[in-house]
Structures are given as structure tokens and as C-alpha cells.
Design a protein around this motif. Structure first.
Motif, short mmCIF file in Angstrom:
data_model
loop_
_atom_site.label_atom_id
_atom_site.label_comp_id
_atom_site.label_asym_id
_atom_site.label_seq_id
_atom_site.Cartn_x
_atom_site.Cartn_y
_atom_site.Cartn_z
N LEU A 1 0.72 -1.23 0.04
CA LEU A 1 -0.20 0.03 -0.05
C LEU A 1 0.82 1.28 -0.08
O LEU A 1 1.96 1.09 0.42
N PHE A 2 0.26 2.38 -0.59
CA PHE A 2 0.93 3.47 -0.52
C PHE A 2 2.31 3.76 -0.99
O PHE A 2 3.43 4.01 -0.28
N VAL A 3 2.14 3.44 -2.27
CA VAL A 3 3.76 3.29 -2.90
C VAL A 3 4.38 4.68 -2.87
O VAL A 3 3.88 5.64 -3.35
N THR A 4 5.85 4.57 -2.84
CA THR A 4 6.42 5.64 -3.30
C THR A 4 7.41 5.42 -4.54
O THR A 4 7.83 4.51 -4.75
N ARG A 5 7.03 6.17 -5.64
CA ARG A 5 7.56 6.04 -6.88
C ARG A 5 9.04 6.91 -7.09
O ARG A 5 9.21 8.03 -6.44
N LEU A 6 9.77 6.37 -7.85
CA LEU A 6 11.03 7.07 -8.35
C LEU A 6 10.96 6.74 -9.64
O LEU A 6 11.20 5.73 -10.08
N ASP B 1 2.03 9.04 -14.24
CA ASP B 1 2.18 7.49 -13.47
C ASP B 1 1.81 7.81 -12.07
O ASP B 1 1.24 6.81 -11.63
N LEU B 2 1.82 9.11 -11.42
CA LEU B 2 1.31 9.07 -9.95
C LEU B 2 0.08 9.54 -9.96
O LEU B 2 -0.53 9.31 -8.92
N ALA B 3 -0.86 9.35 -11.10
CA ALA B 3 -2.16 9.59 -11.02
C ALA B 3 -2.49 10.81 -10.54
O ALA B 3 -3.46 10.94 -9.72
N TRP C 1 11.10 12.42 -7.88
CA TRP C 1 10.70 12.00 -6.91
C TRP C 1 9.72 13.05 -6.53
O TRP C 1 10.00 14.55 -6.59
N GLU C 2 8.56 12.50 -5.62
CA GLU C 2 7.75 13.75 -5.08
C GLU C 2 8.37 14.32 -3.91
O GLU C 2 9.50 13.93 -3.13
N SER C 3 8.28 15.57 -3.77
CA SER C 3 9.36 16.39 -3.07
C SER C 3 9.22 16.23 -1.43
O SER C 3 10.14 16.82 -0.90
N SER D 1 29.21 9.54 -5.15
CA SER D 1 28.05 9.06 -4.19
C SER D 1 26.73 8.93 -5.04
O SER D 1 26.53 9.45 -6.01
N ALA D 2 26.18 7.98 -4.64
CA ALA D 2 24.78 7.62 -5.12
C ALA D 2 23.73 8.60 -4.37
O ALA D 2 24.19 9.08 -3.46
N LEU D 3 22.81 8.61 -4.81
CA LEU D 3 21.53 9.39 -4.20
C LEU D 3 20.89 8.42 -3.22
O LEU D 3 20.65 7.23 -3.56
N LYS D 4 20.94 8.84 -1.94
CA LYS D 4 20.33 8.11 -0.95
C LYS D 4 18.74 8.41 -0.44
O LYS D 4 18.72 9.59 -0.22
N LEU D 5 17.93 7.78 -0.54
CA LEU D 5 16.70 8.15 -0.53
C LEU D 5 16.01 7.27 0.92
O LEU D 5 16.27 6.12 1.01
N GLU D 6 15.30 8.07 1.67
CA GLU D 6 14.68 7.30 2.99
C GLU D 6 13.42 7.04 2.96
O GLU D 6 12.60 7.87 2.38
N ASP D 7 13.14 5.95 3.50
CA ASP D 7 11.58 5.59 3.72
C ASP D 7 11.02 6.69 4.43
O ASP D 7 11.27 7.22 5.54
N PRO D 8 9.87 7.12 3.87
CA PRO D 8 9.14 8.16 4.45
C PRO D 8 8.48 8.09 5.65
O PRO D 8 8.14 8.75 6.62
N ARG D 9 8.38 6.71 6.05
CA ARG D 9 7.60 6.01 7.26
C ARG D 9 8.60 6.15 8.27
O ARG D 9 8.08 5.92 9.51
N SER D 10 9.95 6.46 8.21
CA SER D 10 10.83 6.09 9.42
C SER D 10 10.59 6.83 10.49
O SER D 10 10.84 6.14 11.75
N GLN D 11 10.05 7.96 10.71
CA GLN D 11 9.71 8.75 11.80
C GLN D 11 8.47 8.07 12.68
O GLN D 11 8.41 8.38 13.92
N MET D 12 7.96 7.24 11.89
CA MET D 12 6.33 6.85 12.49
C MET D 12 6.99 5.16 13.01
O MET D 12 5.90 4.55 13.48
N MET D 13 7.98 4.77 12.83
CA MET D 13 8.13 3.23 13.01
C MET D 13 8.43 2.86 14.45
O MET D 13 8.35 1.87 14.86
N MET D 14 8.87 3.94 15.32
CA MET D 14 8.93 3.71 16.70
C MET D 14 9.72 2.86 17.04
O MET D 14 11.04 2.66 16.87
N ALA D 15 9.21 1.63 17.72
CA ALA D 15 9.92 0.59 18.29
C ALA D 15 10.28 -0.57 17.18
O ALA D 15 10.67 -1.68 17.47
N SER D 16 10.07 -0.33 16.20
CA SER D 16 10.41 -1.32 14.95
C SER D 16 11.77 -1.67 14.82
O SER D 16 12.63 -1.03 14.84
#
Length: 206
Positions: free
Chosen positions: A7-12, A88-90, A179-181, A137-152
Motif C-alpha cells: 500500500l501507499f507506494v513511493t515512486r522513483l 504515472d502518479l495519477a 521523486w515527490e518533493s 556518491s549515489a543518491l540516498k533515499l529514505e523511507d518516508p515512514r521512518s519517523q513513525m516506526m517507533m519501536a520497529s
């Protein structure tokens, strides 16, 4: 059998600039970036005052497409790539359009980094790559959910690419990435002896 959906796909978006006309001469674009950096005293002063490694025109030149024909041509090409990505992003743009907000040059020398950030108030951001020396360097992209993963727990080292906390995308000269901003990203330290040169940009909805 359980059903598991993504769900909630992040597109590149990744493509060659040359997929759309007009053709951008890579050598001319690189030369233009270097000449502009050498002449842009205001940009150099800003980089020094803000301890920015290398050079960026972000805070000094807001009219590159007006000043230099190759940047005007570059924007024509980017407009087409951004339109394809928006489809593509609809995205429902209604009676508005995605238009260039700003475009700037980045020259990152050996040891230079560009720390993690997002691009507020924009819809689509991206970079096209002008000089990518071996080992840079490659471009490093971060999972946008990381701040909400808490104790994951962390992900396994061999986790599928789409499930990792960070993804490294290594573009080639002439590629464009979009990518989306809101997607947090960074450029880790340039370990190559030569400069890493790119042109970044934002598109807004208006």
C-alpha cells in the motif's frame, strides 16, 4: 493462504534525458555549469558563508533558463519528463499544471556532502546528472515512514529493495531522477577525486 498487499507506494522515476527532445549536449552542459560557478561571485560567497562544500547556484541565480540557452532547452526536456511522472502518479491536476519553480547547479568536490532534506512547498523534485566520476556518491533515499516506526526492528540486510529503510540510486551521466518533493534524500560524501556535478530542480502546482 493470507493475502498481503503493498500500500501507499513511493515512486522513483528514472530515465535518460535523451528520451525527449531537444537533445542536450552533455559536454556543453558540463562546461556551462563550470563557467557559471567560476563567474558567480554571489554564489561563491553564499557557499563560503554557509559552509557549503563546493558550489551551488541555489541562493544566487534564479534565472538560469533566461541567461543560458542550454538551460532553457533543459527545462523543455524536464517539462516532458515531469509530465510523464505526474501521469504515472495519477495526479489530478485539474485546470492547473506542474511548472518549474526553480533550477540550480550543484558541484560537489571530494569530501563534500549534501545532508538529508526535503523540498517543502513543491510537488515534484529531481536531479539530472552532468558529471559522475567513478566512485562518487549515489543518491540516498529514505523511507518516508521512518519517523513513525517507533519501536520497529531494523530490516534484514537482504530485504527486498522496496522494504528497506534506505535505498541508494546510482545514476549515470545524462540520467534524470524524479521523486515527490516530500521524500527525504541526501548525497553522502563524495569519495571520488573529481567533482560530482548535477542540476537539481523543483516543480510546483499552479
Amino acid at each position: 493462504m493470507p493475502q498481503i498487499d503493498s500500500l501507499f507506494v513511493t515512486r522513483l522515476y528514472r530515465a535518460a534525458l535523451s528520451e525527449h527532445a531537444p537533445k542536450i549536449d552533455a559536454t556543453e552542459l558540463e562546461t556551462s555549469c563550470l563557467v557559471i560557478a567560476e563567474d558567480d561571485e554571489a554564489g561563491q560567497d553564499w557557499c563560503e558563508a554557509n559552509a557549503f562544500p563546493g558550489y551551488t547556484s541555489y541562493a544566487s541565480l534564479s534565472d538560469l533558463p533566461w541567461r543560458f540557452p542550454i538551460f532553457a532547452d533543459l527545462v523543455k526536456v524536464l517539462d516532458l519528463h515531469v509530465a510523464a511522472f505526474a501521469k504515472d502518479l495519477a495526479l489530478d491536476l485539474g485546470d492547473k499544471a506542474l511548472v518549474l519553480e526553480d533550477i540550480w547547479i550543484n558541484i560537489l568536490p571530494e569530501g563534500g556532502i549534501h545532508t538529508s532534506h526535503i523540498h517543502p512547498h513543491s510537488v515534484i523534485s529531481g536531479t539530472t546528472y552532468v558529471a559522475m566520476p567513478e566512485g562518487t556518491s549515489a543518491l540516498k533515499l529514505e523511507d518516508p515512514r521512518s519517523q513513525m516506526m517507533m519501536a520497529s526492528p531494523p530490516r534484514l540486510v537482504d530485504a527486498p529493495r522496496e522494504m528497506r529503510g534506505f535505498v541508494y540510486e546510482a545514476p549515470s551521466v545524462g540520467d534524470v531522477l524524479l521523486w515527490e518533493s516530500w521524500l527525504r534524500h541526501e548525497v553522502p560524501m563524495n569519495m571520488a577525486e573529481d567533482d560530482r556535478i548535477s542540476v537539481s530542480f523543483n516543480y510546483k502546482w499552479e
